[in-house]
Enzyme design. Structure first.
Site, short mmCIF file in Angstrom:
data_model
loop_
_atom_site.label_atom_id
_atom_site.label_comp_id
_atom_site.label_asym_id
_atom_site.label_seq_id
_atom_site.Cartn_x
_atom_site.Cartn_y
_atom_site.Cartn_z
N LYS A 77 3.05 57.40 135.42
CA LYS A 77 2.50 57.46 133.99
C LYS A 77 3.23 58.43 133.18
O LYS A 77 3.25 58.63 132.04
CB LYS A 77 1.07 58.07 133.98
CG LYS A 77 0.15 56.95 134.24
CD LYS A 77 -1.26 57.43 134.62
CE LYS A 77 -2.08 56.26 135.13
NZ LYS A 77 -1.92 55.73 136.35
N HIS A 130 -8.63 74.93 144.03
CA HIS A 130 -9.50 75.78 142.96
C HIS A 130 -10.85 75.60 143.38
O HIS A 130 -11.81 76.31 143.15
CB HIS A 130 -9.14 75.10 141.48
CG HIS A 130 -9.93 75.93 140.53
ND1 HIS A 130 -10.38 75.43 139.18
CD2 HIS A 130 -10.12 77.24 140.16
CE1 HIS A 130 -10.89 76.44 138.49
NE2 HIS A 130 -10.65 77.39 139.14
#
Length: 610
Positions: free
Chosen positions: A410, A315
């Site tokens: 996580k 991006h």
């Protein structure tokens, strides 16, 4: 006294050599004739001296004796000097016979040779001795201790002792665990003891620098030594690698500071190159998030396996440009395609897959910062969940052979939005794997050292600014590995894929963040709490004191690689998952509490405080 130029130094040595030739020949004739040289032999002596001056001088020049820096002389230079003198004297002997008609007595020739070898070799040794002594007499600021009295340590010591660049340093001796080297000397420097003596010796000799010169030692061994050295207050440097030593690139200037990576004590990853090549070589490979820390390293390592084309999708234009320029320099023949696109834009992704038809996809694009995503859950869902869904759906639609997603520890029993969204992404690729011809897998690992926004660069910035270093909680622990190590294992795990697996990387022992901060301060040459303070800021939103690599419902089985394990695939109801995705789409623009309620329903082990 100023430094002599190379030309003046050469002229001085040449004049000394000419004087030595005349002195050697004169003494030889005087000895032969008991100080009463007959008139005929006086003229012969003159001819012999003149021819030896010209021919032997030319021989010395031919052997480049005036191009050598004698303060660095070794046995090799002395051998070359002897060759030059012997050749020159043999030719001079023959020439004198031709010119005078009489042979020079062999006793005179042999004595001349002995004297020339002795005096020319001695003069050069004296030159070196004067230079070394002059260096030693200068005020010495830094005492240096070398750990490792082997070939590498000897090379490092020699360069420090002889190089003008290191006249402010003096080696006090070596450390070596080998009992056979105890009380021995290397270049006149003593082996002072084993690693257990380092702390005492640093204090006794006021050592400023410690150099670890053990290129072939195991990483765990190096880590133990670094842990001892870091407590001394001395600056610690280490040789780069065994490859540099083998290839002859070793020099003091190649020494680097010890980094946190060295403290982990992890051995290099052994990869199955053939297995990797089988699914990457000659394939069109797409890497999403190619400008990020993991994505860019994926591109570097994949490029070495000769893909038919490497697609860099990201991006941010600046990061994509940076990795593109690096790869074009290192791999000029590699076909590269740079694609600026947002994985949230389904139509753009569809266009990319339709045009380039990738065969292997490494999906590394994600939002990863826990506190930021906690405050921006909508963006975490858009990117990590629906962005992953878009890439995975395109991979299915255009029949990609293999899809490897980068996940996180996580995602296990998540306490954060970021972790929960990564877990949902894992669930989606496991569900789509059941209905697709594409093999979908995820690779789960912990923190990587040096990645953007990670704790290590932040600590380094704080230390450079003079502190304080900020730690969230004194008991917080994390798993760490280096970026290259993680990426090597990710690519390797991809070769084991059969579809639906979650691969778990062996992260080693968890590291206490407080210890990490203290180590970084010490490795920077400071003392924690004395020179650089450490403050505790409190745990941030979504953080846990420790991370896990497996959920309670996941079992683990080994693979053929000792550092890669397979988590047991979860049973995921695809229809139920699709329904939950529709619920998320409906609430994605609503308040955070509504978003977290939906996530909590979808990820059973996730909980939040409203």
């Amino acid at each position: 006294m100023g430094k002599l130029s190379n030309r003046n130094r050469m002229l001085i040595i040449l004049v000394i050599d000419i004087c030595i030739i005349w002195v050697a020949i004169s003494i030889s004739y005087l000895f032969r004739f008991n100080s009463q040289i007959p008139p005929f032999y006086e003229s012969q002596m003159l001819v012999f001296a003149l021819t030896t001056t010209v021919i032997c001088g030319s021989s010395l020049a031919f052997f480049r004796m005036y191009k050598r820096m004698w303060q660095y002389a070794s046995i090799g230079e002395i051998i070359e000097l002897a060759k030059a003198i012997i050749l020159g004297l043999v030719l001079s002997y023959a020439t004198t016979y031709i010119l005078s008609g009489e042979r020079v007595p062999l006793s005179i020739t042999s004595r001349t040779l002995e004297l020339m070898l002795l005096l020319m070799g001695g003069s050069r040794f004296l030159w070196r001795l004067i230079r070394v002594n002059r260096t030693k007499k200068k005020e010495l600021a830094n005492h240096v201790l070398v750990v490792g009295a082997g070939d590498c340590g000897a090379l490092i010591a020699k360069e420090i002792m002889t190089s003008n660049s290191f006249t402010g340093n003096r080696i006090i001796g070596f450390i070596d665990d080998d009992l056979h080297k105890r009380n021995m000397q290397v270049y006149g420097l003593p082996v002072l003891g084993n690693r257990l003596q380092i702390e005492r010796l640093v204090q006794q000799y006021q050592v400023h620098d410690i150099i670890i010169a053990m290129p072939s030692a195991k990483r765990a061994n190096i880590s133990d030594i670094i842990n001892i050295c870091k407590l001394t207050g001395a600056k610690v440097k280490i040789i780069p690698s065994i490859n540099d030593f083998i290839k002859g690139r070793l020099a003091v200037k190649t020494l680097r500071n010890v980094e946190v990576e060295d403290l982990l004590g992890r051995e290099p990853v052994m990869t199955d190159l053939e297995g990797i090549a089988n699914y990457v070589s000659e394939k069109v490979v797409l890497v999403t998030g190619a400008g990020g820390s993991i994505g860019s390293e994926l591109c570097r390592q994949i490029a070495t396996f000769n893909p038919s084309a490497l697609l860099l999708l990201g991006h941010g234009e600046n990061s994509i440009y940076t990795i593109e320029m690096e790869l074009r320099t290192k791999f000029p023949t590699l076909q590269l395609e740079t694609i600026i696109a947002d994985i949230q834009d389904r139509s753009r992704l569809d266009e990319v897959f339709r045009r380039f038809k990738p065969q292997v996809v490494f999906h590394a694009a994600a939002h990863k910062h826990v506190p930021l995503m906690e405050r921006n859950p909508t963006e975490a869902l858009k990117n990590n969940v629906f962005g992953t869904k878009n890439v995975a759906d395109c991979a299915d639609k255009y029949k990609v052979e293999r899809f490897v997603m980068i996940s996180s520890d996580k995602a296990v029993n998540p306490s954060s939005i970021m972790g929960a969204t990564k877990r949902i992404a894992e669930m989606y690729i496991q569900s789509i794997n059941t209905v697709s011809e594409t093999q979908y897998v995820a690779v789960r690992f912990g923190n990587v050292l040096g990645s953007r926004g990670s704790v290590i660069p932040r600590f380094k910035e704080q230390i450079a600014a003079g502190g304080p270093v900020t730690v969230t909680h004194p008991d917080m622990v994390r798993y760490f590995m280096t970026i290259p190590e993680a990426v090597q294992l990710v690519i390797q795990a991809g070769s084991f894929a059969k579809g639906g697996e979650i691969f778990v990387l062996d992260m080693g022992k968890p590291v206490k963040i407080l210890d990490l901060a203290q180590d970084l301060i010490r490795l920077s040459g400071y003392e924690p709490y004395a020179d650089i303070d450490i403050n505790f800021s409190g745990m941030r939103e979504g953080e846990k004191l420790f991370e896990e690599l497996l959920t309670t419902e996941e079992a683990v089985s080994s693979t053929q690689h000792e550092r890669i394990y397979i988590g047991k695939p979860s049973q995921i109801n695809r229809a139920e998952l699709e329904l939950q995705f529709k619920r998320i789409e409906k609430v994605i623009s609503e308040d955070q509490a509504s978003i977290k309620d939906v996530i909590e329903h979808l990820v059973p082990f996730y909980s939040h405080v409203s």
